[in-house]
Design a protein around this motif. Structure first.
Motif, PDB file in Angstrom:
ATOM      1  N   SER A 107       0.822  -1.207   0.000  1.00  0.00           N
ATOM      2  CA  SER A 107       0.000   0.000   0.000  1.00  0.00           C
ATOM      3  C   SER A 107       0.857   1.260   0.000  1.00  0.00           C
ATOM      4  CB  SER A 107      -0.945   0.013   1.203  1.00  0.00           C
ATOM      5  OG  SER A 107      -2.054  -0.840   0.975  1.00  0.00           O
ATOM      6  N   ALA A 108       1.985   1.226   0.687  1.00  0.00           N
ATOM      7  CA  ALA A 108       2.877   2.387   0.667  1.00  0.00           C
ATOM      8  C   ALA A 108       3.283   2.724  -0.755  1.00  0.00           C
ATOM      9  CB  ALA A 108       4.115   2.104   1.522  1.00  0.00           C
ATOM     10  N   SER A 109       3.605   1.700  -1.533  1.00  0.00           N
ATOM     11  CA  SER A 109       4.013   1.940  -2.920  1.00  0.00           C
ATOM     12  C   SER A 109       2.847   2.443  -3.763  1.00  0.00           C
ATOM     13  CB  SER A 109       4.599   0.661  -3.529  1.00  0.00           C
ATOM     14  OG  SER A 109       3.630  -0.364  -3.664  1.00  0.00           O
ATOM     15  N   LYS A 110       1.665   1.893  -3.549  1.00  0.00           N
ATOM     16  CA  LYS A 110       0.522   2.260  -4.377  1.00  0.00           C
ATOM     17  C   LYS A 110      -0.082   3.614  -3.990  1.00  0.00           C
ATOM     18  CE  LYS A 110       0.295  -1.220  -7.248  1.00  0.00           C
ATOM     19  NZ  LYS A 110       0.349  -1.025  -8.715  1.00  0.00           N
ATOM     20  N   PHE A 111      -0.098   3.928  -2.698  1.00  0.00           N
ATOM     21  CA  PHE A 111      -0.513   5.273  -2.297  1.00  0.00           C
ATOM     22  C   PHE A 111       0.430   6.301  -2.910  1.00  0.00           C
ATOM     23  CE2 PHE A 111      -3.440   3.378   0.607  1.00  0.00           C
ATOM     24  CZ  PHE A 111      -4.271   4.378   1.087  1.00  0.00           C
ATOM     25  N   GLY A 112       1.706   5.961  -3.013  1.00  0.00           N
ATOM     26  CA  GLY A 112       2.672   6.860  -3.638  1.00  0.00           C
ATOM     27  C   GLY A 112       2.357   7.107  -5.098  1.00  0.00           C
ATOM     28  N   VAL A 113       1.919   6.069  -5.808  1.00  0.00           N
ATOM     29  CA  VAL A 113       1.548   6.226  -7.220  1.00  0.00           C
ATOM     30  C   VAL A 113       0.391   7.213  -7.359  1.00  0.00           C
ATOM     31  CG1 VAL A 113       0.605   5.056  -9.251  1.00  0.00           C
ATOM     32  CG2 VAL A 113       2.381   3.951  -7.888  1.00  0.00           C
ATOM     33  N   VAL A 114      -0.592   7.101  -6.472  1.00  0.00           N
ATOM     34  CA  VAL A 114      -1.720   8.035  -6.500  1.00  0.00           C
ATOM     35  C   VAL A 114      -1.226   9.463  -6.282  1.00  0.00           C
ATOM     36  CG1 VAL A 114      -3.871   8.705  -5.377  1.00  0.00           C
ATOM     37  CG2 VAL A 114      -3.360   6.283  -5.737  1.00  0.00           C
ATOM     38  N   GLY A 115      -0.332   9.633  -5.317  1.00  0.00           N
ATOM     39  CA  GLY A 115       0.168  10.972  -5.008  1.00  0.00           C
ATOM     40  C   GLY A 115       0.877  11.624  -6.171  1.00  0.00           C
ATOM     41  N   PHE A 116       1.839  10.927  -6.763  1.00  0.00           N
ATOM     42  CA  PHE A 116       2.575  11.576  -7.852  1.00  0.00           C
ATOM     43  C   PHE A 116       1.709  11.728  -9.095  1.00  0.00           C
ATOM     44  CE2 PHE A 116       4.101   7.274  -9.426  1.00  0.00           C
ATOM     45  CZ  PHE A 116       3.767   7.424 -10.765  1.00  0.00           C
ATOM     46  N   SER A 117       0.771  10.798  -9.318  1.00  0.00           N
ATOM     47  CA  SER A 117      -0.107  10.903 -10.493  1.00  0.00           C
ATOM     48  C   SER A 117      -0.963  12.158 -10.431  1.00  0.00           C
ATOM     49  CB  SER A 117      -1.008   9.666 -10.600  1.00  0.00           C
ATOM     50  OG  SER A 117      -0.262   8.497 -10.805  1.00  0.00           O
ATOM     51  N   LYS A 118      -1.514  12.435  -9.257  1.00  0.00           N
ATOM     52  CA  LYS A 118      -2.365  13.615  -9.118  1.00  0.00           C
ATOM     53  C   LYS A 118      -1.554  14.902  -9.233  1.00  0.00           C
ATOM     54  CE  LYS A 118      -6.135  11.406  -6.602  1.00  0.00           C
ATOM     55  NZ  LYS A 118      -7.000  11.409  -5.411  1.00  0.00           N
ATOM     56  N   CYS A 119      -0.329  14.882  -8.732  1.00  0.00           N
ATOM     57  CA  CYS A 119       0.536  16.064  -8.876  1.00  0.00           C
ATOM     58  C   CYS A 119       0.904  16.288 -10.338  1.00  0.00           C
ATOM     59  CB  CYS A 119       1.804  15.891  -8.042  1.00  0.00           C
ATOM     60  SG  CYS A 119       1.544  15.942  -6.258  1.00  0.00           S
ATOM     61  N   MET A 120       1.286  15.217 -11.031  1.00  0.00           N
ATOM     62  CA  MET A 120       1.641  15.349 -12.443  1.00  0.00           C
ATOM     63  C   MET A 120       0.444  15.781 -13.275  1.00  0.00           C
ATOM     64  SD  MET A 120       4.263  12.155 -13.187  1.00  0.00           S
ATOM     65  CE  MET A 120       4.486  12.653 -14.893  1.00  0.00           C
ATOM     66  N   ALA A 121      -0.737  15.274 -12.932  1.00  0.00           N
ATOM     67  CA  ALA A 121      -1.948  15.662 -13.675  1.00  0.00           C
ATOM     68  C   ALA A 121      -2.172  17.168 -13.593  1.00  0.00           C
ATOM     69  CB  ALA A 121      -3.151  14.908 -13.130  1.00  0.00           C
ATOM     70  N   GLU A 122      -1.925  17.747 -12.427  1.00  0.00           N
ATOM     71  CA  GLU A 122      -2.085  19.197 -12.269  1.00  0.00           C
ATOM     72  C   GLU A 122      -1.069  19.951 -13.120  1.00  0.00           C
ATOM     73  OE1 GLU A 122      -4.340  21.120 -10.639  1.00  0.00           O
ATOM     74  OE2 GLU A 122      -5.430  19.226 -10.421  1.00  0.00           O
ATOM     75  N   GLU A 123       0.159  19.465 -13.149  1.00  0.00           N
ATOM     76  CA  GLU A 123       1.209  20.143 -13.906  1.00  0.00           C
ATOM     77  C   GLU A 123       1.015  20.025 -15.412  1.00  0.00           C
ATOM     78  OE1 GLU A 123       5.340  19.622 -12.554  1.00  0.00           O
ATOM     79  OE2 GLU A 123       4.542  18.514 -10.829  1.00  0.00           O
ATOM     80  N   LEU A 124       0.427  18.920 -15.852  1.00  0.00           N
ATOM     81  CA  LEU A 124       0.384  18.625 -17.276  1.00  0.00           C
ATOM     82  C   LEU A 124      -0.943  18.924 -17.957  1.00  0.00           C
ATOM     83  CD1 LEU A 124       2.341  15.265 -17.082  1.00  0.00           C
ATOM     84  CD2 LEU A 124       3.101  17.294 -18.326  1.00  0.00           C
ATOM     85  N   LYS A 125      -1.974  19.272 -17.186  1.00  0.00           N
ATOM     86  CA  LYS A 125      -3.281  19.443 -17.822  1.00  0.00           C
ATOM     87  C   LYS A 125      -3.296  20.580 -18.829  1.00  0.00           C
ATOM     88  CE  LYS A 125      -5.278  22.022 -13.901  1.00  0.00           C
ATOM     89  NZ  LYS A 125      -6.342  21.976 -12.864  1.00  0.00           N
ATOM     90  N   ARG A 126      -2.475  21.596 -18.620  1.00  0.00           N
ATOM     91  CA  ARG A 126      -2.450  22.707 -19.591  1.00  0.00           C
ATOM     92  C   ARG A 126      -1.771  22.311 -20.895  1.00  0.00           C
ATOM     93  NH1 ARG A 126       2.214  26.320 -19.166  1.00  0.00           N
ATOM     94  NH2 ARG A 126       3.781  25.455 -17.759  1.00  0.00           N
ATOM     95  N   PHE A 127      -1.132  21.135 -20.895  1.00  0.00           N
ATOM     96  CA  PHE A 127      -0.511  20.623 -22.119  1.00  0.00           C
ATOM     97  C   PHE A 127      -1.369  19.543 -22.783  1.00  0.00           C
ATOM     98  CE2 PHE A 127       3.052  22.087 -19.465  1.00  0.00           C
ATOM     99  CZ  PHE A 127       3.644  22.986 -20.338  1.00  0.00           C
ATOM    100  N   GLY A 128      -2.577  19.359 -22.283  1.00  0.00           N
ATOM    101  CA  GLY A 128      -3.478  18.381 -22.879  1.00  0.00           C
ATOM    102  C   GLY A 128      -3.191  16.946 -22.503  1.00  0.00           C
ATOM    103  N   VAL A 129      -2.438  16.743 -21.412  1.00  0.00           N
ATOM    104  CA  VAL A 129      -2.121  15.392 -20.951  1.00  0.00           C
ATOM    105  C   VAL A 129      -3.036  15.045 -19.785  1.00  0.00           C
ATOM    106  CG1 VAL A 129      -0.349  13.857 -20.035  1.00  0.00           C
ATOM    107  CG2 VAL A 129       0.282  15.674 -21.655  1.00  0.00           C
ATOM    108  N   LYS A 130      -3.748  13.931 -19.895  1.00  0.00           N
ATOM    109  CA  LYS A 130      -4.676  13.546 -18.837  1.00  0.00           C
ATOM    110  C   LYS A 130      -4.270  12.227 -18.196  1.00  0.00           C
ATOM    111  CE  LYS A 130      -7.904  11.717 -22.325  1.00  0.00           C
ATOM    112  NZ  LYS A 130      -9.254  11.868 -22.915  1.00  0.00           N
ATOM    113  N   PHE A 131      -4.708  12.033 -16.972  1.00  0.00           N
ATOM    114  CA  PHE A 131      -4.409  10.829 -16.201  1.00  0.00           C
ATOM    115  C   PHE A 131      -5.703  10.133 -15.812  1.00  0.00           C
ATOM    116  CE2 PHE A 131      -0.360  12.791 -15.842  1.00  0.00           C
ATOM    117  CZ  PHE A 131       0.552  11.871 -15.325  1.00  0.00           C
ATOM    118  N   THR A 132      -5.672   8.811 -15.825  1.00  0.00           N
ATOM    119  CA  THR A 132      -6.753   8.013 -15.265  1.00  0.00           C
ATOM    120  C   THR A 132      -6.158   6.993 -14.309  1.00  0.00           C
ATOM    121  OG1 THR A 132      -8.044   8.200 -17.322  1.00  0.00           O
ATOM    122  CG2 THR A 132      -8.738   6.538 -15.735  1.00  0.00           C
ATOM    123  N   LEU A 133      -6.721   6.928 -13.102  1.00  0.00           N
ATOM    124  CA  LEU A 133      -6.283   5.969 -12.099  1.00  0.00           C
ATOM    125  C   LEU A 133      -7.338   4.879 -11.967  1.00  0.00           C
ATOM    126  CD1 LEU A 133      -4.954   8.406  -9.341  1.00  0.00           C
ATOM    127  CD2 LEU A 133      -3.680   7.301 -11.181  1.00  0.00           C
TER     128      LEU A 133
END
Length: 235
Positions: free
Chosen positions: A151-177
């Protein structure tokens, strides 16, 4: 999906291979990544698809991940989607976890997913489009006894994915978890817990959910997809 370039990491696993079979008839250009080169070749041979590239990849090695994305863009000129379906689980009591157990979970599930997302996003940002699909699993959202390292590893994936989604949305890059409950896949082959695999989700059910997200209209962002079995899995 016609001519879309889809990189499937963990392509030879249960969910990954089911997804590639779902994508094969659509005209998508598939890039299959996993550690085992012979298994990759076997999978590619089974698929009825004209455009397929197999790249043996160790996602815990950033150099190997960079080579995967570079070979993809050299062959096809773009990366439309990345699907992170690779992963492994170590489930044991917290006080029985060895340092090597924790390192294995963090290296493969967390760092490996981060490296692939980071490398793919670099190309997607330049082309101003892209879709990253991370198969997290329900233990990346809800805790469970015996799953501290996993769970530590997978909670980490959620964390960085949501951060990257915020940084990249203005470039048209989307994330799905994707938060799947137990999926009857090789993941469970080496797990010691007593589970009823007949009650689990099938790999086809998981693949269908990812396929649905990949086909979403450009303006639609399926940010999270939750699918759980309706029965208790554990004895």
């Amino acid at each position: 999906m016609q001519d879309k370039v889809v990189v499937v990491v963990g392509a030879t696993g249960g969910i990954g291979s089911a997804l590639t079979r779902k994508l094969a008839p659509t005209g998508a250009r598939l890039v299959l990544a996993a550690r085992n080169s012979s298994a990759l070749q076997d999978l590619a041979t089974q698929l009825s698809v004209k455009s397929v590239l197999t790249v043996p990849t160790d996602i815990t090695d950033r150099t190997s991940v960079n080579a995967l994305m570079e070979q993809t863009t050299a062959q096809f000129g773009k990366i439309d989607a990345l699907v992170n379906a690779a992963g492994a689980g170590i489930l044991k009591p917290y006080n029985a976890l060895e340092p090597a157990d924790l390192e294995a979970m963090l290296d493969l599930n967390l760092k490996g997913s981060f490296y692939t997302c980071q490398a793919a996003a670099e190309f997607m940002q330049r082309q101003k489009s892209g879709h990253i699909c991370n198969v997290v699993g329900i233990l990346g959202k809800h805790s469970m006894a015996m799953a501290a390292a996993y769970s530590a590893s997978k909670f980490g994936v959620v964390g960085f994915s949501k951060c990257m989604a915020e940084e990249l949305k203005r470039f048209g890059v989307k994330f799905t978890l994707f938060y799947f409950g137990g999926v009857d896949s090789p993941f469970w082959d080496n797990i010691q817990l007593k589970v009823d695999r007949k009650k689990m989700l099938s790999t086809e059910t998981a693949a269908n959910a990812i396929f649905y997200a990949l086909q979403a209209e450009p303006q639609a962002v399926p940010m999270e997809i939750n699918i759980q079995p309706d029965s208790h899995l554990f004895f």
